[in-house]
Design a protein around this motif. Structure first.
Motif, PDB file in Angstrom:
ATOM      1  N   ALA A  15      -8.432   2.407  -9.156  1.00 48.33           N
ATOM      2  CA  ALA A  15      -9.194   2.526  -7.907  1.00 48.33           C
ATOM      3  C   ALA A  15     -10.480   3.288  -8.191  1.00 48.33           C
ATOM      4  CB  ALA A  15      -8.364   3.242  -6.853  1.00 48.33           C
ATOM      5  N   THR A  61      -3.158   1.739  -3.975  1.00 48.89           N
ATOM      6  CA  THR A  61      -3.993   2.226  -2.876  1.00 48.89           C
ATOM      7  C   THR A  61      -4.620   1.094  -2.076  1.00 48.89           C
ATOM      8  OG1 THR A  61      -5.936   2.366  -4.304  1.00 48.89           O
ATOM      9  CG2 THR A  61      -4.578   4.358  -4.081  1.00 48.89           C
ATOM     10  N   GLN A  62      -4.735  -0.082  -2.698  1.00 45.31           N
ATOM     11  CA  GLN A  62      -5.399  -1.192  -2.027  1.00 45.31           C
ATOM     12  C   GLN A  62      -5.077  -2.472  -2.781  1.00 45.31           C
ATOM     13  OE1 GLN A  62      -9.580  -0.411  -1.654  1.00 45.31           O
ATOM     14  NE2 GLN A  62     -10.053  -2.440  -0.862  1.00 45.31           N
ATOM     15  N   ILE A 114       0.849  -1.193   0.000  1.00 48.13           N
ATOM     16  CA  ILE A 114       0.000   0.000   0.000  1.00 48.13           C
ATOM     17  C   ILE A 114       0.889   1.249   0.000  1.00 48.13           C
ATOM     18  CG2 ILE A 114      -1.843   1.253   1.203  1.00 48.13           C
ATOM     19  CD1 ILE A 114      -2.598  -1.593   0.165  1.00 48.13           C
ATOM     20  N   GLY A 115       0.660   2.116  -0.969  1.00 48.96           N
ATOM     21  CA  GLY A 115       1.450   3.332  -1.101  1.00 48.96           C
ATOM     22  C   GLY A 115       2.695   3.159  -1.962  1.00 48.96           C
TER      23      GLY A 115
END
Length: 152
Positions: A121, A138-139, A91-92
């Motif tokens: 996303a 992001t996920q 994530i990120g």
């Protein structure tokens, strides 16, 4: 031949195996058991009876697991040095599109070298991304990375 005289080899092997497993798990349990095995090894070298070696090593393991391990974990977590692992680490993370997005889905290569099937996303305006375009994860949903275009 008396096998008890070679008990130190068993203690050494158990300690080494525990230390190797600890390097993979990083949660201090096998470190404590490995250190207790070293205590058993010392007992063997000092010619303690085999049953006393086991008792001393078991007592050392119990003490280390109950008294030392929690303090080490507490200090590690308090220092903020805990590295994210698995999906949390993604994530990120930045990456780039390696297969053009069509209908909001494509393929990306992340900064760590992993190649993921990905989708845009739902938080961003729908559009197709081109090969080479920078993204940020992001996920993660199953085996799909949800990404947004990186800010330029």
């Amino acid at each position: 031949m008396d096998l008890v005289q070679y008990a130190w080899v068993v203690w050494l092997v158990v300690a080494l195996v525990c230390f190797i497993i600890e390097m993979v798990t990083l949660e201090f349990t096998f470190l404590m058991i490995g250190m207790a095995s070293v205590v058993g090894l010392v007992g063997s070298i000092t010619h303690l009876p085999w049953w006393l070696q086991i008792l001393v090593a078991a007592a050392a393991a119990l003490l280390l697991l109950l008294l030392v391990r929690p303090k080490l974990l507490q200090r590690l977590h308090a220092s903020g040095e805990v590295a994210k692992q698995g999906v949390e680490a993604l994530i990120g993370m930045a990456g780039e599109v390696t297969r053009m997005f069509e209908r909001g889905a494509g393929e990306v290569t992340l900064a760590n070298g992993d190649v993921w099937t990905s989708r845009l996303a739902p938080t961003v305006r729908f559009r197709d991304l081109d090969v080479g375009e920078r993204i940020v994860v992001t996920q993660i949903e199953g085996a799909t990375a949800l990404v947004v275009p990186a800010e330029r």
